[in-house]
Design a protein around this motif. Sequence first.
Motif, PDB file in Angstrom:
ATOM      1  N   LEU A 135      -1.296  -5.339   1.536  1.00 47.10           N
ATOM      2  CA  LEU A 135      -1.523  -4.220   0.625  1.00 47.10           C
ATOM      3  C   LEU A 135      -2.542  -4.590  -0.449  1.00 47.10           C
ATOM      4  CD1 LEU A 135      -0.920  -1.388  -0.402  1.00 47.10           C
ATOM      5  CD2 LEU A 135       1.046  -2.334  -1.627  1.00 47.10           C
ATOM      6  N   GLU A 136      -2.414  -5.785  -1.016  1.00 53.47           N
ATOM      7  CA  GLU A 136      -3.369  -6.243  -2.036  1.00 53.47           C
ATOM      8  C   GLU A 136      -4.786  -6.276  -1.476  1.00 53.47           C
ATOM      9  OE1 GLU A 136      -2.141 -10.065  -3.482  1.00 53.47           O
ATOM     10  OE2 GLU A 136      -0.197  -9.310  -4.178  1.00 53.47           O
ATOM     11  N   ARG A 137      -4.929  -6.798  -0.271  1.00 53.58           N
ATOM     12  CA  ARG A 137      -6.261  -6.894   0.340  1.00 53.58           C
ATOM     13  C   ARG A 137      -6.837  -5.518   0.665  1.00 53.58           C
ATOM     14  NH1 ARG A 137      -7.141 -11.881   4.076  1.00 53.58           N
ATOM     15  NH2 ARG A 137      -9.184 -11.584   3.167  1.00 53.58           N
ATOM     16  N   LEU A 138      -5.964  -4.591   1.080  1.00 53.19           N
ATOM     17  CA  LEU A 138      -6.422  -3.230   1.341  1.00 53.19           C
ATOM     18  C   LEU A 138      -6.877  -2.563   0.055  1.00 53.19           C
ATOM     19  CD1 LEU A 138      -3.646  -2.131   3.855  1.00 53.19           C
ATOM     20  CD2 LEU A 138      -6.099  -2.197   4.358  1.00 53.19           C
ATOM     21  N   GLN A 139      -6.093  -2.710  -1.005  1.00 48.36           N
ATOM     22  CA  GLN A 139      -6.428  -2.088  -2.283  1.00 48.36           C
ATOM     23  C   GLN A 139      -7.709  -2.662  -2.874  1.00 48.36           C
ATOM     24  OE1 GLN A 139      -2.626  -2.751  -4.212  1.00 48.36           O
ATOM     25  NE2 GLN A 139      -1.993  -0.645  -3.831  1.00 48.36           N
ATOM     26  N   ARG A 140      -7.969  -3.947  -2.635  1.00 50.16           N
ATOM     27  CA  ARG A 140      -9.208  -4.576  -3.116  1.00 50.16           C
ATOM     28  C   ARG A 140     -10.370  -4.358  -2.149  1.00 50.16           C
ATOM     29  NH1 ARG A 140      -5.838  -9.452  -4.397  1.00 50.16           N
ATOM     30  NH2 ARG A 140      -6.734 -10.295  -2.490  1.00 50.16           N
ATOM     31  N   GLN A 141     -10.094  -3.621  -1.072  1.00 54.13           N
ATOM     32  CA  GLN A 141     -11.082  -3.289  -0.036  1.00 54.13           C
ATOM     33  C   GLN A 141     -11.663  -4.536   0.633  1.00 54.13           C
ATOM     34  OE1 GLN A 141     -13.850  -0.604  -1.916  1.00 54.13           O
ATOM     35  NE2 GLN A 141     -12.411   1.094  -1.793  1.00 54.13           N
ATOM     36  N   GLU A 142     -10.849  -5.594   0.703  1.00 56.69           N
ATOM     37  CA  GLU A 142     -11.240  -6.794   1.448  1.00 56.69           C
ATOM     38  C   GLU A 142     -11.016  -6.584   2.947  1.00 56.69           C
ATOM     39  OE1 GLU A 142      -9.930  -9.840  -2.127  1.00 56.69           O
ATOM     40  OE2 GLU A 142      -8.985 -10.045  -0.186  1.00 56.69           O
ATOM     41  N   VAL A 143     -10.100  -5.670   3.266  1.00 55.41           N
ATOM     42  CA  VAL A 143      -9.800  -5.286   4.635  1.00 55.41           C
ATOM     43  C   VAL A 143      -9.897  -3.772   4.694  1.00 55.41           C
ATOM     44  CG1 VAL A 143      -8.046  -5.297   6.449  1.00 55.41           C
ATOM     45  CG2 VAL A 143      -8.224  -7.240   4.912  1.00 55.41           C
ATOM     46  N   GLU A 144     -10.481  -3.265   5.754  1.00 52.90           N
ATOM     47  CA  GLU A 144     -10.668  -1.818   5.898  1.00 52.90           C
ATOM     48  C   GLU A 144      -9.356  -1.123   6.244  1.00 52.90           C
ATOM     49  OE1 GLU A 144     -13.375   1.199   8.608  1.00 52.90           O
ATOM     50  OE2 GLU A 144     -13.742  -0.952   8.685  1.00 52.90           O
ATOM     51  N   GLY A 145      -9.050  -0.078   5.481  1.00 55.15           N
ATOM     52  CA  GLY A 145      -7.847   0.699   5.730  1.00 55.15           C
ATOM     53  C   GLY A 145      -8.035   2.134   5.292  1.00 55.15           C
ATOM     54  N   ILE A 146      -7.016   2.931   5.548  1.00 54.17           N
ATOM     55  CA  ILE A 146      -7.036   4.349   5.198  1.00 54.17           C
ATOM     56  C   ILE A 146      -5.813   4.623   4.339  1.00 54.17           C
ATOM     57  CG2 ILE A 146      -6.937   6.708   6.114  1.00 54.17           C
ATOM     58  CD1 ILE A 146      -7.942   5.458   8.813  1.00 54.17           C
ATOM     59  N   CYS A 147      -6.018   5.225   3.188  1.00 55.25           N
ATOM     60  CA  CYS A 147      -4.897   5.576   2.317  1.00 55.25           C
ATOM     61  C   CYS A 147      -4.764   7.099   2.296  1.00 55.25           C
ATOM     62  CB  CYS A 147      -5.108   5.052   0.908  1.00 55.25           C
ATOM     63  SG  CYS A 147      -3.677   5.306  -0.167  1.00 55.25           S
ATOM     64  N   LEU A 148      -3.643   7.570   2.824  1.00 55.19           N
ATOM     65  CA  LEU A 148      -3.353   8.998   2.854  1.00 55.19           C
ATOM     66  C   LEU A 148      -2.057   9.235   2.098  1.00 55.19           C
ATOM     67  CD1 LEU A 148      -4.057   9.548   6.643  1.00 55.19           C
ATOM     68  CD2 LEU A 148      -5.581  10.125   4.764  1.00 55.19           C
ATOM     69  N   ASP A 149      -2.123   9.970   0.987  1.00 56.22           N
ATOM     70  CA  ASP A 149      -0.933  10.256   0.186  1.00 56.22           C
ATOM     71  C   ASP A 149      -0.162   8.980  -0.169  1.00 56.22           C
ATOM     72  OD1 ASP A 149      -1.446  13.020   0.264  1.00 56.22           O
ATOM     73  OD2 ASP A 149      -0.403  13.204   2.185  1.00 56.22           O
ATOM     74  N   ASP A 150      -0.870   7.970  -0.657  1.00 57.88           N
ATOM     75  CA  ASP A 150      -0.288   6.674  -1.043  1.00 57.88           C
ATOM     76  C   ASP A 150       0.318   5.908   0.121  1.00 57.88           C
ATOM     77  OD1 ASP A 150      -1.014   6.987  -3.746  1.00 57.88           O
ATOM     78  OD2 ASP A 150       0.811   8.144  -4.138  1.00 57.88           O
ATOM     79  N   ASP A 151      -0.035   6.266   1.346  1.00 48.70           N
ATOM     80  CA  ASP A 151       0.465   5.589   2.542  1.00 48.70           C
ATOM     81  C   ASP A 151      -0.717   4.904   3.213  1.00 48.70           C
ATOM     82  OD1 ASP A 151       2.103   4.832   4.705  1.00 48.70           O
ATOM     83  OD2 ASP A 151       1.597   6.659   5.811  1.00 48.70           O
ATOM     84  N   TRP A 152      -0.733   3.562   3.164  1.00 49.91           N
ATOM     85  CA  TRP A 152      -1.829   2.812   3.760  1.00 49.91           C
ATOM     86  C   TRP A 152      -1.637   2.671   5.256  1.00 49.91           C
ATOM     87  CZ3 TRP A 152      -6.399   1.419   1.838  1.00 49.91           C
ATOM     88  CH2 TRP A 152      -6.572   1.496   0.451  1.00 49.91           C
ATOM     89  N   ARG A 153      -2.713   2.843   5.988  1.00 50.51           N
ATOM     90  CA  ARG A 153      -2.714   2.708   7.446  1.00 50.51           C
ATOM     91  C   ARG A 153      -3.955   1.910   7.841  1.00 50.51           C
ATOM     92  NH1 ARG A 153       1.150   5.445   9.542  1.00 50.51           N
ATOM     93  NH2 ARG A 153       0.317   5.459  11.655  1.00 50.51           N
TER      94      ARG A 153
END
Length: 97
Positions: free
Chosen positions: A23-41
């Motif tokens: 989650l930390e890496r996703l939030q820092r955009q170190e890893v590519e992810g999709i956040c939909l309604d506070d739900d990371w995928r």
Amino acid sequence: MITLTLDLKTSAAILGTPEDKLLERLQRQEVEGICLDDDWRMSIFVLARLLSTTPDTLLEYLEDDILGQKIAETEGEELLDSSQAQAIYQEYLAETR
């Protein structure tokens, strides 16, 4: 249905890392992810790239894992004959498409 994105818990398990670290890496955009309604995928394509494999291989792994879970759920239950088992399997396949 198997989707082309996976939730944080599943993605972390596949990557072998704690959810909070991913989650930390996703939030820092170190890893590519999709956040939909506070739900990371995470996309299976991103996960496959991170693991140096193909999306097809990752999908096969996920299907095998789901099938293994379904088999484990039936432990101790009465055995089905082949026609009953085939009907259940066909039903499962229809749900995943």
